[in-house]
Design an enzyme around this catalytic site. Structure first.
Site, PDB file in Angstrom:
ATOM      1  N   HIS A  76      30.795  20.408  30.758  1.00  0.00           N
ATOM      2  CA  HIS A  76      32.214  20.580  30.415  1.00  0.00           C
ATOM      3  C   HIS A  76      32.610  22.049  30.531  1.00  0.00           C
ATOM      4  O   HIS A  76      33.770  22.384  30.680  1.00  0.00           O
ATOM      5  CB  HIS A  76      32.517  20.052  29.005  1.00  0.00           C
ATOM      6  CG  HIS A  76      31.962  20.894  27.905  1.00  0.00           C
ATOM      7  ND1 HIS A  76      30.620  20.923  27.598  1.00  0.00           N
ATOM      8  CD2 HIS A  76      32.551  21.770  27.059  1.00  0.00           C
ATOM      9  CE1 HIS A  76      30.427  21.773  26.607  1.00  0.00           C
ATOM     10  NE2 HIS A  76      31.583  22.296  26.255  1.00  0.00           N
ATOM     11  N   LYS A  81      23.443  26.270  29.935  1.00  0.00           N
ATOM     12  CA  LYS A  81      22.592  27.354  29.432  1.00  0.00           C
ATOM     13  C   LYS A  81      21.564  26.785  28.480  1.00  0.00           C
ATOM     14  O   LYS A  81      21.884  25.916  27.654  1.00  0.00           O
ATOM     15  CB  LYS A  81      23.503  28.333  28.661  1.00  0.00           C
ATOM     16  CG  LYS A  81      22.856  29.596  28.248  1.00  0.00           C
ATOM     17  CD  LYS A  81      23.018  30.678  29.311  1.00  0.00           C
ATOM     18  CE  LYS A  81      22.228  31.920  29.012  1.00  0.00           C
ATOM     19  NZ  LYS A  81      20.788  31.780  29.245  1.00  0.00           N
ATOM     20  N   LYS A 105      25.462  23.720  20.028  1.00  0.00           N
ATOM     21  CA  LYS A 105      25.269  25.091  19.528  1.00  0.00           C
ATOM     22  C   LYS A 105      26.273  26.052  20.173  1.00  0.00           C
ATOM     23  O   LYS A 105      26.923  26.843  19.495  1.00  0.00           O
ATOM     24  CB  LYS A 105      23.836  25.519  19.888  1.00  0.00           C
ATOM     25  CG  LYS A 105      23.358  26.751  19.212  1.00  0.00           C
ATOM     26  CD  LYS A 105      21.901  27.002  19.575  1.00  0.00           C
ATOM     27  CE  LYS A 105      20.982  25.884  19.104  1.00  0.00           C
ATOM     28  NZ  LYS A 105      19.570  26.118  19.432  1.00  0.00           N
ATOM     29  N   ASP A 110      31.282  29.261  19.827  1.00  0.00           N
ATOM     30  CA  ASP A 110      32.277  29.619  20.852  1.00  0.00           C
ATOM     31  C   ASP A 110      31.689  30.415  22.008  1.00  0.00           C
ATOM     32  O   ASP A 110      32.262  31.428  22.445  1.00  0.00           O
ATOM     33  CB  ASP A 110      33.437  30.415  20.226  1.00  0.00           C
ATOM     34  CG  ASP A 110      34.275  29.556  19.312  1.00  0.00           C
ATOM     35  OD1 ASP A 110      34.519  28.388  19.659  1.00  0.00           O
ATOM     36  OD2 ASP A 110      34.651  30.033  18.229  1.00  0.00           O
ATOM     37  N   LYS A 117      18.286  22.597  28.933  1.00  0.00           N
ATOM     38  CA  LYS A 117      16.969  22.997  28.403  1.00  0.00           C
ATOM     39  C   LYS A 117      15.904  22.680  29.431  1.00  0.00           C
ATOM     40  O   LYS A 117      16.002  21.672  30.143  1.00  0.00           O
ATOM     41  CB  LYS A 117      16.656  22.222  27.110  1.00  0.00           C
ATOM     42  CG  LYS A 117      15.593  22.871  26.278  1.00  0.00           C
ATOM     43  CD  LYS A 117      16.168  24.090  25.596  1.00  0.00           C
ATOM     44  CE  LYS A 117      15.280  24.684  24.552  1.00  0.00           C
ATOM     45  NZ  LYS A 117      16.048  25.646  23.744  1.00  0.00           N
ATOM     46  N   SER A 373      22.592  36.126  24.908  1.00  0.00           N
ATOM     47  CA  SER A 373      22.408  35.773  26.325  1.00  0.00           C
ATOM     48  C   SER A 373      23.756  35.783  27.039  1.00  0.00           C
ATOM     49  O   SER A 373      23.864  36.200  28.197  1.00  0.00           O
ATOM     50  CB  SER A 373      21.797  34.381  26.459  1.00  0.00           C
ATOM     51  OG  SER A 373      20.397  34.451  26.356  1.00  0.00           O
TER      52      SER A 373
HETATM   53  P1  NAD Z   1       7.333  31.913  20.183  1.00  0.00           P
HETATM   54  O1  NAD Z   1       6.450  31.284  21.165  1.00  0.00           O
HETATM   55  O2  NAD Z   1       7.738  33.323  20.400  1.00  0.00           O
HETATM   56  O3  NAD Z   1       6.712  31.832  18.708  1.00  0.00           O
HETATM   57  C1  NAD Z   1       6.302  30.671  18.082  1.00  0.00           C
HETATM   58  C2  NAD Z   1       5.242  31.077  17.053  1.00  0.00           C
HETATM   59  O4  NAD Z   1       4.928  29.943  16.243  1.00  0.00           O
HETATM   60  C3  NAD Z   1       3.940  31.552  17.691  1.00  0.00           C
HETATM   61  O5  NAD Z   1       3.567  32.776  17.110  1.00  0.00           O
HETATM   62  C4  NAD Z   1       2.959  30.432  17.375  1.00  0.00           C
HETATM   63  O6  NAD Z   1       1.621  30.877  17.237  1.00  0.00           O
HETATM   64  C5  NAD Z   1       3.519  29.916  16.058  1.00  0.00           C
HETATM   65  N1  NAD Z   1       3.099  28.558  15.732  1.00  0.00           N
HETATM   66  C6  NAD Z   1       2.848  27.532  16.563  1.00  0.00           C
HETATM   67  N2  NAD Z   1       2.486  26.441  15.868  1.00  0.00           N
HETATM   68  C7  NAD Z   1       2.498  26.796  14.570  1.00  0.00           C
HETATM   69  C8  NAD Z   1       2.201  26.124  13.370  1.00  0.00           C
HETATM   70  N3  NAD Z   1       1.817  24.845  13.385  1.00  0.00           N
HETATM   71  N4  NAD Z   1       2.333  26.783  12.198  1.00  0.00           N
HETATM   72  C9  NAD Z   1       2.725  28.085  12.172  1.00  0.00           C
HETATM   73  N5  NAD Z   1       3.006  28.784  13.290  1.00  0.00           N
HETATM   74  C10 NAD Z   1       2.893  28.152  14.472  1.00  0.00           C
HETATM   75  O7  NAD Z   1       8.597  30.946  20.105  1.00  0.00           O
HETATM   76  P2  NAD Z   1      10.071  31.309  19.630  1.00  0.00           P
HETATM   77  O8  NAD Z   1      10.836  31.750  20.806  1.00  0.00           O
HETATM   78  O9  NAD Z   1       9.995  32.149  18.423  1.00  0.00           O
HETATM   79  O10 NAD Z   1      10.615  29.850  19.259  1.00  0.00           O
HETATM   80  C11 NAD Z   1      10.344  29.253  18.012  1.00  0.00           C
HETATM   81  C12 NAD Z   1      11.364  28.154  17.771  1.00  0.00           C
HETATM   82  O11 NAD Z   1      12.680  28.719  17.808  1.00  0.00           O
HETATM   83  C13 NAD Z   1      11.368  27.032  18.790  1.00  0.00           C
HETATM   84  O12 NAD Z   1      11.708  25.829  18.132  1.00  0.00           O
HETATM   85  C14 NAD Z   1      12.497  27.419  19.732  1.00  0.00           C
HETATM   86  O13 NAD Z   1      13.061  26.292  20.383  1.00  0.00           O
HETATM   87  C15 NAD Z   1      13.472  28.015  18.745  1.00  0.00           C
HETATM   88  N6  NAD Z   1      14.447  28.935  19.354  1.00  0.00           N
HETATM   89  C16 NAD Z   1      14.044  30.042  20.048  1.00  0.00           C
HETATM   90  C17 NAD Z   1      15.006  30.897  20.582  1.00  0.00           C
HETATM   91  C18 NAD Z   1      14.639  32.171  21.296  1.00  0.00           C
HETATM   92  O14 NAD Z   1      15.556  32.943  21.641  1.00  0.00           O
HETATM   93  N7  NAD Z   1      13.373  32.465  21.517  1.00  0.00           N
HETATM   94  C19 NAD Z   1      16.364  30.594  20.439  1.00  0.00           C
HETATM   95  C20 NAD Z   1      16.737  29.466  19.708  1.00  0.00           C
HETATM   96  C21 NAD Z   1      15.765  28.649  19.175  1.00  0.00           C
END
Ligand code: NAD
Length: 484
Positions: A76, A81, A105, A110, A117, A373
């Protein structure tokens, strides 16, 4: 919301898939809107999914078949992204669900994008850097061939298991196989700063999590309902995951005066009710290879048990589906701040709401990444660093104002006094200042918007965020003239 099952179709009698759970949230919120059913069905649908498999020759000579996906939930607004995750449970249903969350999100904060994904079904720790580079480059090549990437089409970003390094490989591959020379930098965000990245993107999601929690804690009446005082200061916090989101969320919460009492990583967790020093813990983990045995803290061998520690704020920031119907009754936190995507299953969600916890939902709280972003994408398309044109001008303006004050008052400031005051007020905003203030404004404004809907409809914050998103996406479709 659980991410465990693989089949995209949810049978209502069986456990819902992750996408099914997102749609259940959608339906709950849609009941508070008056949009035609066909429009709601279109908003909910995941428009396109590209599933691919390709071979990787490992360094030992063996061949792995790599499974990967890219889902574009809604066009839309363009581009679509969403991040790319490298994780061993990635499946089609999960990328569809996460792409839908991205649509909602972006609407909540906005940001003018549709949701997407991507995911590659690998444990990134099992592969060498060279292998990861080949996996990433081939994935980008596949996306380019099928028109699933491009500055105006679909723009990936980092997610679980990926970061600036992978984004730089994506950019370089897109550059070498695509035809878009002028705007190619905008084909991916979360890049290193030297490769067109924007200052502040690395910490953006964690900083956004902090801004969101701080905003929630500003409302004294909401805090009173939870038996808490206003503000972040002094609140006890447990964080799960010390990756990009968790680390920066913990860092900014600590800087904001909160007390980090528990930290959980994959190998275990640690607890100290008197507080942990984040930077010290990170250094301890670097030097010993484990978070465990940090001086003065109690070890928790089963990392998941850290979620049940007594605290005011729990920040699950690792993976989805970690708070379930099974452990929810033992969760003591009053505020559950969803740093990760989908950390709370729908069953757990109901149980936590029944006992009056405040859940700050992922669909709002971790939107800092996509917000910044968006700033990076704008920077790439405008081919100029934010603040470059105005920094000096703003500094000179401050000097002009001081001179005017001198003139109006009829008194000359002593030169050293003048210089001192000037140095306090004369600074032009740097790129990082602009990015962070844009992020702060975005998170604060969106929180107020969903809080208002929460009170208006007497619903939880997640439902309020979905209502906000549905209304905004519906408006886009109506303005296109597709629906009445
Ligand atoms: P990342 O890979 O940088 O970090 C994830 C961390 O979680 C790692 O250090 C890993 O060792 C740890 N981990 C894995 N399993 C675990 C467990 N069972 N218990 C405790 N720690 C554990 O990932 P991220 O980018 O920080 O993403 C984390 C979450 O945030 C995901 O759900 C992702 O979709 C969401 N997210 C990330 C972003 C972003 O900009 N990176 C944006 C929005 C949402």
């Amino acid at each position: 919301m659980s991410q465990e099952t693989a089949a995209p179709e949810a049978d209502s009698k069986k456990k819902l898939t992750f996408f099914g759970e997102v749609n259940q949230m959608f339906d709950k919120a849609a009941a508070y809107t008056s949009h035609p059913e066909g429009l709601l069905l279109q908003i909910k649908a995941c428009n396109s999914v590209y599933r691919m498999e390709y071979p990787l020759q490992r360094e030992d000579g063996s061949i792995d078949v790599i499974q990967a996906y890219r889902a574009e939930h809604s066009q839309h607004k363009l581009p679509t992204k969403g991040g790319i995750r490298y994780e061993s449970h990635v499946n089609e249903d999960e990328v569809m669900a996460l792409s839908a969350l991205m649509t909602y999100k972006c609407a909540v904060v906005d940001v003018p994008f549709g949701g997407a994904k991507g995911g590659i079904k690998i444990d990134h720790r099992d592969y060498s850097e060279t292998e990861l580079e080949r996996i990433t480059r081939r994935y980008t090549f596949e996306l380019t061939r099928k028109n699933f990437i491009g500055p105006g089409i679909d723009v990936p970003a980092p997610d679980y298991g990926t970061g600036p390094r992978e984004m730089a490989w994506i950019l370089d591959t897109y550059n070498s196989v695509g035809n878009d020379t002028l705007n190619a930098l905008a084909c991916v965000t979360g890049k290193p700063v030297g490769q067109g990245g924007v200052r502040g993107r690395t910490e953006a999601t964690g900083l956004g999590v902090f801004y969101g929690i701080r905003e929630a804690c500003r409302f004294a009446d909401d805090m009173e309902e939870l038996g808490l005082s206003e503000g972040v200061e002094g609140k006890s916090v447990v964080v799960q995951g010390l990756g990009n989101v968790g680390y920066f969320a913990a860092k900014f919460l600590e800087e904001g005066g909160a007390k980090i009492v528990g930290l959980a990583e994959i190998e275990g967790a640690i607890h100290n009710p008197d507080g942990l020093n984040l930077e010290d813990v990170v250094n301890h983990r670097k030097s010993t290879g484990s978070i465990l045995h940090y001086p003065g803290a109690t070890n928790i061998e089963n990392s998941a048990e850290a979620l049940e520690l007594p605290c005011d704020i729990l920040v699950p920031a690792a993976l989805g589906g970690v708070i379930t119907g099974e452990n929810a009754p033992r969760i003591k936190a009053k505020i559950i701040a969803e740093g990760a995507n989908g950390p709370v299953t729908s069953e757990a969600d109901s149980l936590l709401l029944d006992r009056n916890a405040l859940i700050i939902p992922d669909v709002y709280l971790n939107a800092g990444g996509v917000t910044v972003s968006y700033f990076e994408w704008l920077r790439n398309l405008s081919h100029v660093r934010h603040g470059r044109m105005s920094k000096r001008f703003e500094e000179r303006n401050a000097e002009r104002i001081l001179r005017a004050v001198e003139k109006l008052s009829g008194n000359s400031f002593k030169e050293d006094r003048f210089d001192k005051v000037l140095s306090e007020i004369a600074f032009g905003a740097s790129e990082e200042d602009l990015v962070n203030s844009g992020l702060e404004e975005t998170m604060a404004y969106a929180y107020r918007e969903i809080r208002e809907l929460r009170h208006k409809h007497d619903v939880d914050l997640r439902t309020a965020a979905f209502i906000s998103a549905i209304n905004k996406v519906a408006t886009s479709y109506k303005q296109m003239g597709i629906f009445p």
